[in-house]
Design an enzyme around this catalytic site. Structure first.
Site, PDB file in Angstrom:
ATOM      1  N   ARG A   1       0.835  -1.195   0.000  1.00  0.00           N
ATOM      2  CA  ARG A   1       0.000   0.000   0.000  1.00  0.00           C
ATOM      3  C   ARG A   1       0.873   1.250   0.000  1.00  0.00           C
ATOM      4  O   ARG A   1       1.976   1.265   0.506  1.00  0.00           O
ATOM      5  CB  ARG A   1      -0.917   0.016   1.231  1.00  0.00           C
ATOM      6  CG  ARG A   1      -1.980  -1.059   1.221  1.00  0.00           C
ATOM      7  CD  ARG A   1      -2.861  -0.980   2.463  1.00  0.00           C
ATOM      8  NE  ARG A   1      -3.610   0.267   2.513  1.00  0.00           N
ATOM      9  CZ  ARG A   1      -3.506   1.171   3.480  1.00  0.00           C
ATOM     10  NH1 ARG A   1      -2.667   0.996   4.473  1.00  0.00           N
ATOM     11  NH2 ARG A   1      -4.237   2.265   3.458  1.00  0.00           N
TER      12      ARG A   1
ATOM     13  N   LYS B   1       5.343  -7.501  11.766  1.00  0.00           N
ATOM     14  CA  LYS B   1       4.476  -7.735  10.619  1.00  0.00           C
ATOM     15  C   LYS B   1       4.700  -9.117  10.014  1.00  0.00           C
ATOM     16  O   LYS B   1       5.834  -9.524   9.762  1.00  0.00           O
ATOM     17  CB  LYS B   1       4.710  -6.656   9.557  1.00  0.00           C
ATOM     18  CG  LYS B   1       3.668  -6.649   8.452  1.00  0.00           C
ATOM     19  CD  LYS B   1       3.778  -5.385   7.612  1.00  0.00           C
ATOM     20  CE  LYS B   1       2.720  -5.336   6.535  1.00  0.00           C
ATOM     21  NZ  LYS B   1       2.766  -4.062   5.777  1.00  0.00           N
TER      22      LYS B   1
ATOM     23  N   ARG C   1      -0.145   4.994  12.542  1.00  0.00           N
ATOM     24  CA  ARG C   1       0.955   4.558  13.406  1.00  0.00           C
ATOM     25  C   ARG C   1       0.376   4.306  14.793  1.00  0.00           C
ATOM     26  O   ARG C   1      -0.536   4.984  15.229  1.00  0.00           O
ATOM     27  CB  ARG C   1       2.048   5.629  13.479  1.00  0.00           C
ATOM     28  CG  ARG C   1       2.677   5.953  12.121  1.00  0.00           C
ATOM     29  CD  ARG C   1       3.510   4.800  11.600  1.00  0.00           C
ATOM     30  NE  ARG C   1       4.123   5.111  10.316  1.00  0.00           N
ATOM     31  CZ  ARG C   1       3.601   4.814   9.137  1.00  0.00           C
ATOM     32  NH1 ARG C   1       2.427   4.192   9.083  1.00  0.00           N
ATOM     33  NH2 ARG C   1       4.221   5.124   8.021  1.00  0.00           N
TER      34      ARG C   1
END
Length: 256
Positions: free
Chosen positions: A58, A121, A255
């Site tokens: 993205r 992640k 964030r």
């Protein structure tokens, strides 16, 4: 590690899934699986690659794609109606369920659809749409067997499924499981209600109740507390003055 294999993936799929899978392409190398489908794919097509030379995430971010380590998979699906606005959330939920099935625990989704485990992640999703044809290309990257030696270009904390589970993952079985969950998810999406989505989302929502910083248009930063999703799939944030604002994933990055 064993290579991705068309026959092994097909053999692991149920007939009900195969009936809706129009074509499976397994490539040694491609610029991007999303790009390949945009050029050659149709609804119900899936493209897998051992390596991407120009993988992307993205916001025009680069998706690091070393060879024969991970899952780089894209699927094209035709979808109309209001439920299409929930597509990214539903795909995130489907992938979170896949991870649970292979034994991962303690993971969740950072809105709108990034997969995390203990702040690191695991994977992400890039959805691109052709507005004229109602065709969506759903791109998925999952860190499967990648080692830390291959992480030199990654600018955020990450982890692979192999590191979490302590053993290598059979990517053919995992690819088949992902395809199965995606097609089942997409098949029922037109009948999904917001209450169902909200209930499923709440099981995986990593931002709920957390302080977040919304980066909007690269200049404006907004601080608040995440409060879940609204019926359009937008992120609900309570601001410092007590007011509430809802944000679309197309406009911001978050964030936490």
């Amino acid at each position: 590690m064993p290579a991705l294999d068309y026959n092994q993936i097909i053999a692991a799929l149920d007939k009900s899934v195969i009936d809706k899978l129009k074509h499976l392409e397994v490539l040694a190398e491609v610029s991007s699986t999303n790009t390949w489908l945009s050029q050659y794919g149709d609804c119900g097509y899936v493209c897998l690659a051992e390596q991407q030379t120009a993988g992307r995430g993205r916001g025009n971010n680069i998706w690091v794609s070393p060879s024969a380590s991970n899952i780089y998979l894209s699927l094209t699906w035709c979808l109309d109606g209001t439920q299409s606005q929930w597509l990214g959330l539903e795909i995130g939920i489907a992938l979170a369920q896949v991870l649970s099935e292979i034994g991962i625990t303690g993971h969740g989704i950072k809105w709108p659809n990034d997969l995390y485990w203990q702040g690191q992640k695991i994977g992400g999703i890039l959805i691109e749409r052709n507005y004229q044809s109602h065709r969506f290309i759903i791109g998925i990257g999952i860190n499967v067997n990648m080692s830390k030696i291959e992480d030199t270009a990654i600018n955020q904390p990450w982890i692979s499924l192999r590191q979490i589970l302590g053993a290598p993952i059979d990517r053919n079985k995992l690819a088949a499981l992902i395809i199965s969950h995606l097609i089942k998810c997409l098949s029922i999406l037109p009948t999904r209600t917001f209450n169902e989505l909200q209930k499923n989302w709440s099981q995986w929502d990593l931002l709920i109740g957390k302080s977040v910083i919304i980066h909007q248009h690269k200049l404006n930063k907004i601080k608040g507390v995440a409060k879940g999703i609204d019926p359009q799939g937008r992120l609900i944030v309570t601001l410092a003055d007590g007011s509430q604002k809802n944000f679309s994933s197309a406009d911001i990055s978050v964030r936490w």
